[in-house]
Design an enzyme around this catalytic site. Structure first.
Site, PDB file in Angstrom:
ATOM      1  N   HIS A 190       0.827  -1.206   0.000  1.00  0.00           N
ATOM      2  CA  HIS A 190       0.000   0.000   0.000  1.00  0.00           C
ATOM      3  C   HIS A 190       0.858   1.251   0.000  1.00  0.00           C
ATOM      4  O   HIS A 190       2.050   1.220   0.295  1.00  0.00           O
ATOM      5  CB  HIS A 190      -0.897   0.025   1.256  1.00  0.00           C
ATOM      6  N   ASP A 233       0.574   4.882   2.011  1.00  0.00           N
ATOM      7  CA  ASP A 233      -0.205   5.542   3.067  1.00  0.00           C
ATOM      8  C   ASP A 233      -0.984   6.694   2.433  1.00  0.00           C
ATOM      9  O   ASP A 233      -0.399   7.496   1.711  1.00  0.00           O
ATOM     10  CB  ASP A 233       0.732   6.090   4.153  1.00  0.00           C
ATOM     11  N   HIS A 283       4.780   0.348  -0.052  1.00  0.00           N
ATOM     12  CA  HIS A 283       5.490  -0.477   0.925  1.00  0.00           C
ATOM     13  C   HIS A 283       4.574  -1.547   1.516  1.00  0.00           C
ATOM     14  O   HIS A 283       3.362  -1.556   1.277  1.00  0.00           O
ATOM     15  CB  HIS A 283       6.065   0.408   2.039  1.00  0.00           C
ATOM     16  N   ARG A 292       7.474  -8.911  15.718  1.00  0.00           N
ATOM     17  CA  ARG A 292       8.001  -7.636  15.224  1.00  0.00           C
ATOM     18  C   ARG A 292       7.050  -6.513  15.609  1.00  0.00           C
ATOM     19  O   ARG A 292       5.833  -6.718  15.639  1.00  0.00           O
ATOM     20  CB  ARG A 292       8.197  -7.663  13.700  1.00  0.00           C
TER      21      ARG A 292
HETATM   22  C1  LIG Z   1      -5.787   6.716   7.024  1.00  0.00           C
HETATM   23  C2  LIG Z   1      -5.305   5.513   7.329  1.00  0.00           C
HETATM   24  C3  LIG Z   1      -5.857   4.242   6.832  1.00  0.00           C
HETATM   25  C4  LIG Z   1      -4.822   3.218   7.351  1.00  0.00           C
HETATM   26  C5  LIG Z   1      -4.341   3.846   8.634  1.00  0.00           C
HETATM   27  C6  LIG Z   1      -4.136   5.280   8.209  1.00  0.00           C
HETATM   28  C7  LIG Z   1      -2.854   5.345   7.326  1.00  0.00           C
HETATM   29  C8  LIG Z   1      -2.447   3.988   6.752  1.00  0.00           C
HETATM   30  C9  LIG Z   1      -3.659   3.119   6.355  1.00  0.00           C
HETATM   31  C10 LIG Z   1      -3.378   1.603   6.243  1.00  0.00           C
HETATM   32  C11 LIG Z   1      -2.447   1.154   7.379  1.00  0.00           C
HETATM   33  C12 LIG Z   1      -2.740   1.201   4.904  1.00  0.00           C
HETATM   34  C13 LIG Z   1      -2.749  -0.324   4.740  1.00  0.00           C
HETATM   35  C14 LIG Z   1      -4.184  -0.880   4.830  1.00  0.00           C
HETATM   36  C15 LIG Z   1      -4.888  -0.501   6.153  1.00  0.00           C
HETATM   37  C16 LIG Z   1      -6.342  -0.980   6.045  1.00  0.00           C
HETATM   38  C17 LIG Z   1      -4.287  -1.282   7.313  1.00  0.00           C
HETATM   39  O1  LIG Z   1      -3.643  -2.312   7.066  1.00  0.00           O
HETATM   40  O2  LIG Z   1      -4.493  -0.890   8.473  1.00  0.00           O
HETATM   41  C18 LIG Z   1      -4.810   1.038   6.313  1.00  0.00           C
HETATM   42  C19 LIG Z   1      -5.356   1.769   7.539  1.00  0.00           C
HETATM   43  C20 LIG Z   1      -6.881   1.715   7.702  1.00  0.00           C
HETATM   44  O3  LIG Z   1      -7.622   1.738   6.706  1.00  0.00           O
HETATM   45  O4  LIG Z   1      -7.305   1.641   8.867  1.00  0.00           O
HETATM   46  O1  LIG Z   2       5.280  -2.128  10.230  1.00  0.00           O
HETATM   47  C1  LIG Z   2       5.805  -1.590   9.244  1.00  0.00           C
HETATM   48  O2  LIG Z   2       7.036  -1.583   9.067  1.00  0.00           O
HETATM   49  C2  LIG Z   2       4.930  -0.896   8.205  1.00  0.00           C
HETATM   50  C3  LIG Z   2       3.554  -0.546   8.739  1.00  0.00           C
HETATM   51  C4  LIG Z   2       2.781   0.310   7.763  1.00  0.00           C
HETATM   52  O3  LIG Z   2       3.117   0.468   6.601  1.00  0.00           O
HETATM   53  C5  LIG Z   2       1.543   0.976   8.215  1.00  0.00           C
HETATM   54  O4  LIG Z   2       1.125   0.742   9.382  1.00  0.00           O
HETATM   55  O5  LIG Z   2       1.001   1.775   7.372  1.00  0.00           O
HETATM   56 FE   LIG Z   3       2.059   2.137   5.657  1.00  0.00          FE
END
Ligand SMILES: C=C1C[C@]23C[C@H]1CC[C@H]2[C@]1(C)CCC[C@@](C)(C(=O)O)[C@H]1[C@@H]3C(=O)O
Ligand SMILES: O=C(O)CCC(=O)C(=O)O
Ligand SMILES: [Fe+2]
Length: 359
Positions: free
Chosen positions: A223, A225, A279, A289
């Site tokens: 994804h 951010d 990333h 981790r």
């Molecule tokens: C605005 C946001 C949505 C998420 C948290 C913040 C910034 C990063 C986003 C996220 C981490 C990107 C990967 C997918 C996601 C669903 C997650 O894995 O948490 C995303 C977060 C979210 O939608 O809650």
């Molecule tokens: O844990 C990590 O190194 C990446 C986490 C991440 O990309 C996120 O929380 O948006």
């Molecule tokens: Fe991220």
């Protein structure tokens, strides 16, 4: 499935992980080596040394134009704060499930505890537990108050440490915004800093249990951010990977360093000059981790538009439509799962719905 159904204490011992946690082959192609990132020493910039500021800004510019990631050292955090915050995240995630569920994320809200994101998605579940906190400008102790009000006074140290960590991150983000403006060569080097003075943030603790099939699962899927810039503290366990040079590459943990990523909102504010970092987080068979992630966001109603000087000259055009963080955030929380085409899809959605009220 709700967060209470996902129990990593059991899952992490399973030889075959549940199918909901298995990601498509394309998302789990192995990393092909370490990403060579600039290590930007902030000490000169923070002291106002112009020659060192220009060196730092040049390194930041090159990295952000390439893949949107760089490391910072000598960032000014109080000694021991980062380590204390990581220890505190372990203290929280190692609480009993019942205690963690006192902070459980209520659907429709940002803040709270989740496991695997199982309450939002039915496939490609994340191999992680998360604690997310929405930071607004007021009340100033929002992190501590949210956690202590739910966990109780005997756990108040958790809220206190995370509050101190978030306050330090808030200060660093504004310094980085100025450095990004200098790197961009803006006439007013404080443009971005001033744009975010009244901004907000989202703080996320990631806890990635070991996994018997780390080649099939992901701690966080690929994804960008959607936020502005991200400052990430990872522990000493390898897991963060960036897609650069046409392949996944490992961002090796470095003691004392923080990882800085450009997000979609800042890519739009740079009119596409700085790249939103693509990333993911991988897991492993042996070790937990942890990462602590600070996502900077503009004030919700501010119009995201690049400085005029980035949209001048016959070649220059706006790469993205005007939008607000409130609109983009709502888009990521109501059905669209963040990936690496979020901003493109959001822009198309916004343009095709421009006649309807979407704010
Ligand atoms: C605005 C946001 C949505 C998420 C948290 C913040 C910034 C990063 C986003 C996220 C981490 C990107 C990967 C997918 C996601 C669903 C997650 O894995 O948490 C995303 C977060 C979210 O939608 O809650
Ligand atoms: O844990 C990590 O190194 C990446 C986490 C991440 O990309 C996120 O929380 O948006
Ligand atoms: Fe991220």
């Amino acid at each position: 499935m709700s967060s209470s159904d996902v129990n990593f204490s059991l899952l992490q011992s399973q030889t075959n992980v549940p199918v909901e946690f298995v990601w498509p082959e394309k998302d789990v192609t192995p990393s092909e080596g370490d990403l060579d990132l600039p290590i930007v020493d902030l000490s000169g910039f923070l002291k106002g040394n112009e020659a060192e500021t220009q060196l730092a800004a040049k390194a930041v510019r090159e990295a952000c134009m390439a893949h949107g990631t760089f490391l910072v050292v000598n960032h000014g955090f109080k000694s021991g704060l980062a380590e204390k915050a990581l220890e505190t995240s372990s203290l929280f995630f190692e609480l009993s499930k019942d205690e963690k569920l006192k902070v459980c994320r209520i659907p429709g809200n940002i803040s709270g505890y989740t496991a695997g994101h199982s309450q939002r998605f039915s496939s490609n579940l994340s191999w992680n537990e998360t604690l997310t906190l929405a930071l607004k400008k007021s009340p100033p102790q929002v992190v501590e108050e949210f956690l202590t009000s739910r966990l109780g006074n005997d756990r108040q140290e958790i809220g206190q440490v995370f509050q101190e960590f978030c306050d330090a991150m808030n200060g660093l983000v504004l310094e980085l915004m100025e450095l990004l403006g200098i790197g961009m060569g803006l006439k007013d080097r404080t443009y971005y800093r001033r744009f975010f003075e009244d901004g907000n943030a989202i703080f996320r603790c990631n806890y990635y249990p070991p996994c018997k099939q780390p080649d099939k699962t992901l701690g966080v899927g690929p994804h960008n951010d959607p936020t502005a810039i991200t400052v990430l503290l990872q522990d000493d366990v390898v897991g963060l990977e960036v897609f650069a040079g046409g392949r996944w590459q490992t961002v090796r943990p470095r003691p004392g360093a923080l990882v800085v990523n450009v997000g979609d909102t800042f890519m739009a504010l740079s009119n596409g000059n700085y790249k939103s970092c693509y990333h993911r987080a991988v897991v492993n068979m042996e070790k937990v981790r942890r990462s602590l992630v600070f996502f900077s966001c503009p004030r919700e109603d501010k119009v995201i538009e690049p400085p005029p000087e980035l949209v001048e000259g016959e070649e220059a055009t706006r790469k993205y439509p005007d939008f607000t963080w409130a609109q983009l955030h709502r888009f990521t929380q109501s059905g669209y799962r963040v990936d690496n085409t979020t901003l493109h899809n959001f822009s198309s959605w916004l343009t095709s719905n421009s006649d309807k009220k979407t704010s």
